[in-house]
Design a protein around this motif. Sequence first.
Motif, short mmCIF file in Angstrom:
data_model
loop_
_atom_site.label_atom_id
_atom_site.label_comp_id
_atom_site.label_asym_id
_atom_site.label_seq_id
_atom_site.Cartn_x
_atom_site.Cartn_y
_atom_site.Cartn_z
N GLN A 1 0.83 -1.20 0.00
CA GLN A 1 0.00 0.00 0.00
C GLN A 1 0.87 1.26 0.00
O GLN A 1 0.65 2.19 -0.80
N ASP A 2 1.88 1.29 0.87
CA ASP A 2 2.78 2.45 0.95
C ASP A 2 3.51 2.66 -0.38
O ASP A 2 3.63 3.78 -0.87
N TYR A 3 3.99 1.56 -0.94
CA TYR A 3 4.73 1.62 -2.21
C TYR A 3 3.83 2.11 -3.34
O TYR A 3 4.21 3.00 -4.11
N ASN A 4 2.63 1.54 -3.44
CA ASN A 4 1.71 1.92 -4.52
C ASN A 4 1.29 3.38 -4.42
O ASN A 4 1.13 4.06 -5.44
N VAL A 5 1.12 3.88 -3.20
CA VAL A 5 0.81 5.31 -3.02
C VAL A 5 1.97 6.16 -3.51
O VAL A 5 1.78 7.17 -4.19
N THR A 6 3.19 5.73 -3.20
CA THR A 6 4.37 6.48 -3.62
C THR A 6 4.50 6.54 -5.13
O THR A 6 4.74 7.61 -5.71
N LEU B 1 6.41 10.49 -11.48
CA LEU B 1 7.24 10.78 -12.65
C LEU B 1 8.55 9.99 -12.58
O LEU B 1 9.01 9.43 -13.58
N THR B 2 9.12 9.92 -11.38
CA THR B 2 10.33 9.13 -11.18
C THR B 2 10.04 7.65 -11.41
O THR B 2 10.82 6.94 -12.06
N ALA B 3 8.91 7.18 -10.89
CA ALA B 3 8.53 5.77 -11.06
C ALA B 3 8.38 5.43 -12.54
O ALA B 3 8.86 4.38 -13.00
N MET B 4 7.74 6.32 -13.29
CA MET B 4 7.57 6.08 -14.74
C MET B 4 8.93 6.09 -15.45
O MET B 4 9.18 5.25 -16.32
N ALA B 5 9.79 7.03 -15.05
CA ALA B 5 11.10 7.15 -15.71
C ALA B 5 11.94 5.89 -15.50
O ALA B 5 12.70 5.49 -16.39
N PHE B 6 11.81 5.27 -14.33
CA PHE B 6 12.63 4.09 -14.01
C PHE B 6 11.87 2.77 -14.14
O PHE B 6 12.39 1.71 -13.80
N GLY B 7 10.63 2.84 -14.60
CA GLY B 7 9.87 1.61 -14.86
C GLY B 7 9.28 0.94 -13.64
O GLY B 7 9.00 -0.26 -13.67
N TYR B 8 9.07 1.69 -12.56
CA TYR B 8 8.44 1.11 -11.36
C TYR B 8 6.93 1.20 -11.48
O TYR B 8 6.38 2.27 -11.70
N PHE C 1 2.18 12.39 -7.13
CA PHE C 1 3.05 13.38 -7.78
C PHE C 1 3.96 14.01 -6.73
O PHE C 1 3.50 14.30 -5.63
N PRO C 2 5.24 14.24 -6.99
CA PRO C 2 5.94 14.05 -8.25
C PRO C 2 6.67 12.70 -8.37
O PRO C 2 7.31 12.42 -9.37
#
Length: 202
Positions: A152-157, A165-172, A161-162
């Motif tokens: 839950q904590d991870y998925n919220v992170t 954007l980091t998650a998308m950039a690194f494929g998380y 935002f923001p």
Amino acid sequence: MRKILTVLAALASLSLTNCGYNAIQSEDEQIKANWSEVVNQYQRRADLVPNLVNSVKGFAQQEKDVLLGVTNARAKVGSIQATPEVLNDPAAFQKFQAAQGELSSALSRLLVVTENYPQLKSDALFKDLMSQLEGTENRITVARNRYIKAVQDYNVTVRSFPTNLTAMAFGYKEKPNFTVENEKAISTAPKVDFNPAPSPSK
């Protein structure tokens, strides 16, 4: 030149910290640790099952279907590799969860069957196995709850935002979580009856 590279490295490090990269890493590692504990407790249960089945066999010869169901469910659990990759594959995660649910259901049926064998219930080995199994089920619940909270904590992170954007950039991506398979069944309060069953009339 060396100074410029050092400054760039420092800026990159600072930007990664502020954009949530480190938080994602930390929470991802927490999920892996919690998942390992879930798998550990499921393995503990799987290890107990053969002993439980063997202790019941002598008393419940005519309940072969139930015993076979437990054995087959355990075999199915053992055939699924609970690797960390499962955490990133919703289909594999669902398959793992379904196999564990099948074993839980088979064990429940076995425990209902044992109610018909008073001598079995008084056997010291069986009592010890049941105590260990009960303790394992409690540990599984605790381990799953910790995993659920970590996911839950991870998925919220990774969705906020923001840091998204980091998650998308690194494929998380979001990770799958445990769900209630038999929601309708567990929403019905269990019936408790301490009255002994009437003896069949002759």
